[in-house]
Design a protein around this motif. Structure first.
Motif, short mmCIF file in Angstrom:
data_model
loop_
_atom_site.label_atom_id
_atom_site.label_comp_id
_atom_site.label_asym_id
_atom_site.label_seq_id
_atom_site.Cartn_x
_atom_site.Cartn_y
_atom_site.Cartn_z
N ALA A 133 0.86 -1.39 -0.04
CA ALA A 133 0.16 -0.10 -0.03
C ALA A 133 0.73 1.28 0.09
N TYR B 57 4.48 6.92 4.87
CA TYR B 57 4.21 5.45 4.98
C TYR B 57 5.19 4.50 4.78
N SER C 260 -6.16 10.18 3.89
CA SER C 260 -6.80 8.97 4.26
C SER C 260 -7.57 8.10 3.09
N PRO C 261 -8.36 8.91 2.24
CA PRO C 261 -9.39 8.15 1.26
C PRO C 261 -8.23 7.33 0.16
N ASN D 64 -6.49 4.46 2.12
CA ASN D 64 -7.61 3.45 2.10
C ASN D 64 -7.89 2.65 0.86
N TRP D 65 -7.77 3.49 -0.14
CA TRP D 65 -8.16 2.69 -1.36
C TRP D 65 -6.77 1.85 -1.56
N THR E 65 -4.73 0.60 0.50
CA THR E 65 -4.71 -0.47 1.39
C THR E 65 -5.73 -1.53 0.87
N ALA E 66 -6.86 -1.24 0.40
CA ALA E 66 -7.88 -2.27 -0.04
C ALA E 66 -7.43 -3.05 -0.95
N VAL F 90 -7.28 11.71 10.28
CA VAL F 90 -7.23 10.48 9.92
C VAL F 90 -6.25 10.02 8.81
N SER G 4 -5.31 6.98 8.14
CA SER G 4 -5.59 5.66 7.28
C SER G 4 -6.62 4.97 7.86
N GLY G 5 -6.89 3.90 7.12
CA GLY G 5 -8.34 3.69 7.77
C GLY G 5 -8.35 3.12 9.09
N THR G 6 -7.29 2.64 9.62
CA THR G 6 -7.20 1.92 10.76
C THR G 6 -6.88 2.98 11.84
#
Lengths: 480, 102, 666
Positions: A323, A393, A464-465, A468-469, A471-472, C65, C67-69
């Motif tokens: 990610a 990250y 974050s969006p 998240n994308w 990571t998903a 936020v 990241s998601g977690t």
């Protein structure tokens, strides 16, 4: 046997678009080809919309499982199409000014994009290879597009000869893998290799060949030597594309091929990538310090960025590793395209591509100067930009997996890179310009600068969006 | 007639690959270099076909055909670039092509 | 009013934006935006301070936020410490904004100056109210940038330009350390908050070694920003900027940010192994005496103050290292007032005589009475003469240092108690040196006969717009120290109970009272003044010359600032340059060397290959021998720019990779 064409819709639209452009190009009189820019741009947007149906079906593999349209490849398809769209947006007046063949440029750009989309979606050695070759062969032509310019010729021949050899090396590696497993499908290769460890010596040789082949494509040191020459010689617009597209394509292929096909020997190839990462970071950053040509400097800078990305590849056996690479690629693509839009404006519509040509740009064209400063800030990794979040990250992914030393090397390199970026910023804000008239950037280029500035900031402040994308997409169960 | 063992094919393939590699590194003419690269590709092709026979699968044959096709495209582009350079200068010694460096 | 805390930091940003936006239309008049915003901010923070005195606190969070977690709460907070600094910073900054109106009069880039000054103040205020490392780091970088811009305000001149580069690069070394430190703790704890990280260290979430390394990295940020040894070299050079900017940034606020960082990170330091704080104390103590000794021989009035600032910052760091948040922050507050005052006075003097060399001054007392009295108050405060502000805070610092040996023994570092004693001695010696060099500066500047009559005749008292800020700042410089007495507090020392309550939660160890420290401190200050007076007030030039001749080596050493700059030029900078040259060379040659080496190994092979090439390669390739002539050449010397050298490198690397894998085996 499943041939679900909805999953290939973007690729099909792009192919059709290339053919349409080819035909229309023939029917337009020379010098009246501006409409092609907008046809291509609109077509790319349609192709992007064509991704939508694929997200709505449960099926994810097509062409007998050779190509998959899962979250991972959708992420990369969006990335590649965005890159192509931005390049197209900036292209019109530049192509005219440099008297480049308009139709050919778009066809080649679209074909290269198509090749990269296949690289990211392939689950089979054959399609990976075909995608890579499609992207490469079109790139050779793009590098030499300035037919009357000896530098462009030189860039093309160097890129071509190196690329041909790299693809031979890669191919030989692929043949060894096929010989060991009797399969070209990555999933089955992964299973076969997982079962029997006695394959090691040959797998080791194959791994080195594959890393060399892909390393060439993404311009990781020590397989980077062609990069500065090709970047400097190629038309600036093409350089912008080279700095982003093929690298991201090779990165996608590496992430998928190594984590699926060679999961069993991940302890080995992560070592190789760690070495490449360190070498690339140091080579790129330290050599960039000595450059006076901005395009060449950006070539070395891009090598360093590949080094940062390879830090993430080193820990690509985990979801955060993959990610973080994907997120950084996104940020890298945006800030690099932005920076090249400015470089293009200063090169083609301003004084030139030497560092000295940037003197006083802040007073001549404030938007360009501030834009470039923001992109450099992001490339160094200072908040609140996408580059900062991306490095952050990568850094955390490395630390979490015990690669603290690699993360520290990355931080040190990020500090070194201040040196050469700062040189240009200083020129822009302190240097005395030879002329005081503003650099007249075409509207398309200005739009690209503005868009990428906004997105760079957005990736820093509202990451974050996107994360998240990524990571998903990286956490797809069938990915590991 | 019994078929030669697989190892023999692989050995020939490896030797071809090495010959092509050396050729590409020592020849000055881009044309000769291009041909040497062709040898390297065909070394891989030989390996593919040999392995395909050994495994009794068709994938290797298909791969080899595709490589031949791609190689044709690649050669076409390569020749075009070489001709372009040849029109500008009388020689095509790759050592003369080094305006870009450092 | 306390809920408007955020507004205090936002007001200067608004004025910054207004100045930038209206610069073309209003020109120099935009300066008033800065002044108005800062005065408003001061009034607001004074009101907030009063509310805090009455027991109010404030903490506001929002969720970031990433990241998601992972959701990270970030926020701003207002406690006793930040409320005090908020008031102090806005007061000093607004006075400097006003003062600059006179000092910068006629400058051609006034809007730029005020814009940067406002932005800087916003950065400092943001830093003070942050409750986490993220906002802190952003503010920190804003200040760094503004500092760079202000030092280089007169960038046409070589001096300021080089000084700004030096400041930027030197502090960057510390910044990188800080950033890595923050990342390290974040990776382990998942938190960016000062207090939370400390608690998680205590709870054992962070290995001791990592906590030690991390806290030292954070301290590295402070070493850069607060100009501690060995990264102090940028601050004296930073005096090339406009004097009011020096007063604000390089004396009162930004350089204090490093100290503030250590104070805020105290929960981390106290939870980390005790060696971390010991290192802090040693660096602080050493820096204080080191810089004070250099200040004794400087002849440039701003340089004296610059080294004095480095030395006083060392004091604060020493106090924190000795475990006393109370002493460190108290000295931070008093120092902000009296050092800003001293800088503004020096600006006033420089404005009058157009020189910074004290040897070209003298006798200015009569010409500039207000300036002189303001200087005197500042000097007495800095020298630590009771009852001026610096006396009380310096006393606290020395008390903390005197308690250090006992504290070390408590922590099981008894064998290192001698370091505590040494550090206390450094502190005491610094008190003596400080009093000495300030007396020297006072006499050289304001007393005796004018040494440059032309400059003296030209001198005049500064205009009201510059004089009034001096008068206003003299008041806190003289009186703030009383906060550290027992007169106001219900339970003893008022400041100690005001700050100490919180500091105890952070794990600070407030010092026990030791009776002999205060007399000793007063004695060394008075002794310093006496020696200074004897040497510069009574003895003639000749006596001083003799003294200098007698102490020639020491004098030379001090005059050259212990050769630290030269050392850096000679080692670090040269090494960096050499290294990158090596790398540049490597890039152009290594590849070829490897290639040549491979080539040399293949030289004989090439001859053999001549035949091979002719018959095998060509035969295999196309069956013709058209290009066979070139075959015997072998691998010619390859250089960068040659496409084949690139390809050969690629091939060599593949070979190396395979060998590597076969050697290390499966």
């Amino acid at each position: 046997m499943s041939f679900d064409y909805t999953l290939l819709l973007p690729e099909l639209i792009l192919t059709a678009l290339a053919l349409v452009v080819l035909v229309i190009d023939l029917s337009l009189a020379p010098g009246k080809k501006q409409s092609l820019t907008w046809i291509t741009f609109a077509g790319i947007l349609v192709a992007m919309a064509g991704i939508w149906p694929a997200t709505q079906t449960s099926a994810s593999q097509t062409l007998s499982g050779m190509v998959s349209s899962d979250g991972f490849s959708i992420f990369f398809k969006v990335l590649f199409l965005t890159v192509a769209a931005l390049i197209t947006l900036a292209s019109g007046p530049y192509l005219q000014q440099k008297r480049l063949p308009v139709g050919e440029f778009y066809i080649l750009l679209l074909s290269a994009t198509l090749g990269m989309m296949f690289m990211s979606g392939s689950r089979d050695l054959i399609t990976i290879y075909l995608g890579l070759e499609l992207a490469s062969i079109t790139s050779y032509i793009l590098a030499g597009l300035l037919r009357e310019d000896p530098k462009s010729n030189e860039a093309a021949i160097k890129y071509f000869l190196n690329g041909a050899m790299a693809s031979a090396v890669l191919l030989f590696g692929l043949s060894l893998v096929y010989g060991l497993t009797g399969e070209t499908h990555l999933d089955i290769i992964g299973k076969v290799l997982n079962g029997d460890i006695s394959h090691w010596p040959i797998v080791g040789v194959a791994l080195v060949f594959l890393v060399a082949g892909f390393g060439f494509k993404m311009a990781a040191a020590p397989f980077h030597l062609w990069t500065p020459d090709a970047y400097e010689g190629a038309p600036t617009l093409v350089t912008a594309f080279f700095a982003v597209g093929p690298k991201a394509g090779a990165m996608a292929a590496v992430l998928r091929a190594f984590t699926i096909g060679f999961a069993a020997s991940s302890g080995r190839w992560t070592e190789l990538f760690a070495i490449l990462a360190v070498v690339s970071m140091f080579f790129g950053n330290l050599t960039a310090l000595w450059q006076t040509n901005v395009k060449r400097m950006m070539a070395y800078s891009s090598i360093a960025h590949i080094g940062y990305l390879l830090v993430g590849v080193t820990v690509a056996t985990t979801v955060p590793g993959v990610a973080s690479v994907m997120f950084y690629l996104l940020a890298y693509a945006v800030m690099t395209l932005g920076a090249f839009a400015v470089i293009l404006a200063v090169d083609a519509f301003g004084p030139g591509d030497q560092v000295g040509n940037y003197a006083g740009l802040a007073t001549r064209s404030p938007l360009l100067a501030w834009g470039l400063t923001l992109f450099f800030v992001s490339m160094i990794g200072i908040p609140p930009t996408g580059g900062f979040m991306g490095k952050f990250y990568l850094f955390s992914a490395a630390v979490q997996n015990g690669y603290v030393w690699l993360a520290v090397v990355m931080a040190i390199n990020s500090a070194i890179s201040v040196g050469y970026y700062y040189g240009i910023v200083k020129e822009m804000f302190v240097g005395k310009p030879l002329e005081t008239t503003s650099v007249k950037a075409p509207a398309g280029v200005t739009a690209v600068v503005a868009i990428t500035m906004v997105v760079t900031l957005m990736l820093g402040l509202y990451a974050s969006p996107f994360l998240n994308w990524a990571t998903a997409a990286a956490a797809l169960p069938r990915f590991f | 007639m019994t078929a030669a063992p697989i190892a023999a094919y692989i050995l020939v393939s490896a030797v071809l690959f090495a010959i092509g590699g050396i050729g590409v590194l020592v020849r000055r003419s881009p044309l000769a270099m291009l041909m040497s690269v062709e040898v390297m590709w065909n070394a891989a092709n030989l390996a593919f076909v040999a392995f395909a026979r050994q495994h009794g699968s068709l994938d290797g044959h298909i791969f080899a055909f595709l490589v031949i096709t791609v190689a044709a495209a690649e050669v076409a582009i390569g020749l075009a670039i070489i001709v372009l350079i040849f029109r500008k200068r009388a020689t095509v010694d790759v050592d003369d092509i080094r305006a870009l460096r450092g | 009013m306390i809920q408007f805390t955020w507004l205090v930091a936002v007001l200067p940003i608004i004025s910054y934006l207004l100045i930038v936006a209206l610069e073309r239309r209003l020109g120099d008049k935009t300066a008033y935006f800065g002044i108005a915003a800062l005065l408003a901010a001061f009034v607001l923070s004074a009101g907030i301070f009063v509310e805090v005195l009455n027991g109010a606190t404030y903490h506001k969070e929002f969720t970031w936020v990433i990241s998601g977690t992972r959701a990270i709460p970030l926020g701003i907070q207002l406690d006793h410490l930040s409320a005090t600094l908020l008031a102090a910073v806005t007061l000093v900054s607004s006075m400097i904004h006003i003062y600059s109106l006179g000092y910068m009069h006629g400058d051609k880039r006034i809007p730029r100056y005020y814009a940067v000054l406002s932005l800087f103040t916003a950065g400092m205020l943001g830093l003070v109210i942050a409750d986490n490392y993220f906002i802190l780091l952003v503010s920190w970088e804003i200040m760094g940038l503004c500092s760079y811009l202000l030092i280089g305000h007169w960038y046409e001149q070589k001096g300021p330009q080089e000084a700004s580069m030096k400041a930027f690069l030197t502090t960057r070394v510390g910044d990188v350390a800080l950033m890595v430190g923050i990342w390290l703790f974040f990776a382990y704890t998942g938190s960016l908050k000062f207090g939370e990280i400390g608690e998680m260290i205590k709870a054992g979430h962070v290995p001791a070694t990592a906590a030690l390394v991390g806290s030292l990295l954070i301290f590295g940020g402070a070493v850069g920003k607060s100009a501690q040894f060995p990264l102090h070299v940028w601050l004296p050079d930073a005096m090339a900027g406009p004097t009011p900017a020096s007063a604000l940034i390089h004396a009162a606020t930004m350089v204090a940010a490093g100290v503030y960082l250590v104070a805020r990170s105290f929960p981390i330091f106290s939870a980390a192994p005790p060696q971390a704080l010991l290192v802090v104390a040693i660096i602080g103590g050493f820096t204080s005496i080191f810089a004070a000794s250099i200040a004794t021989v400087m002849t440039d009035i701003k340089k004296v103050l610059a080294y004095s600032t480095v030395s006083q910052l060392g004091y604060m760091v020493l106090a924190l290292g000795a475990g006393s948040v109370v002493a460190g922050t108290f000295h931070l507050t008093t120092h902000a007032f009296f050092k800003a005052l001293l800088f503004l006075v020096s600006g006033s003097v420089i404005h009058a005589v157009h020189s910074q060399e004290m040897h070209e001054m003298g006798g200015l007392r009569k010409k500039m009475p207000i300036t002189f009295w303001a200087w005197t108050i500042g000097t007495l405060a800095l020298a630590g003469v009771p009852p001026f502000a610096g006396f009380f805070s310096k006393d606290e610092v020395l008390l903390a240092a005197a308690n250090l040996p006992a504290r070390l023994t408590e922590q099981g570092l008894g064998h290192l108690a001698w370091i505590g004693n040494l550090v206390f001695f450094f502190g005491l010696a610094t008190a003596f040196l400080t009093a000495y060099y300030m007396t020297r500066a006072t006499i050289l500047t304001f007393f005796g006969q004018p040494r440059d009559h032309h400059k003296y005749d030209h001198a005049h008292e500064s205009p009201g717009v510059m004089a009034w800020p001096l008068i206003v700042l003299s008041v806190p410089a003289a009186l703030v120290g009383f906060a550290g007495t027992t007169w106001f507090g219900e339970h003893g020392n008022w400041w100690a109970s005001f700050i100490g309550e919180q500091a105890l939660e952070w794990g600070a160890a407030e010092p026990h009272h030791i009776g002999w420290v205060m007399p000793l401190a007063i004695a060394s200050a008075l002794l310093g003044i006496l020696v200074g007076y004897l040497l510069y007030g009574v003895a003639g030039v000749k006596t001083r010359q003799n003294a200098i001749t007698a102490l020639r080596p020491l004098y030379t050493l001090l005059k050259n600032k212990y050769y630290v700059d030269e050392l850096y030029m000679g080692t670090v900078v040269a090494a960096t340059l050499a290294f990158s040259r090596v790398v540049g060379w490597v890039d152009q040659n290594v590849v070829d060397r490897i290639v040549n080496w491979v080539g040399a190994a293949g030289e004989w092979f090439a001859d053999v290959a001549g035949a091979t090439d002719r018959y095998v390669v060509d035969g295999a390739v196309n069956g013709t021998a058209a290009a066979a002539m070139s075959a015997g050449k072998g691998l010619r010397r390859l250089q960068t720019g040659y496409v084949q050298s690139y390809m050969l490198t690629m091939a060599a690397m593949v070979v190396v990779g395979i060998i590597l894998f076969q050697v290390i085996g499966g």
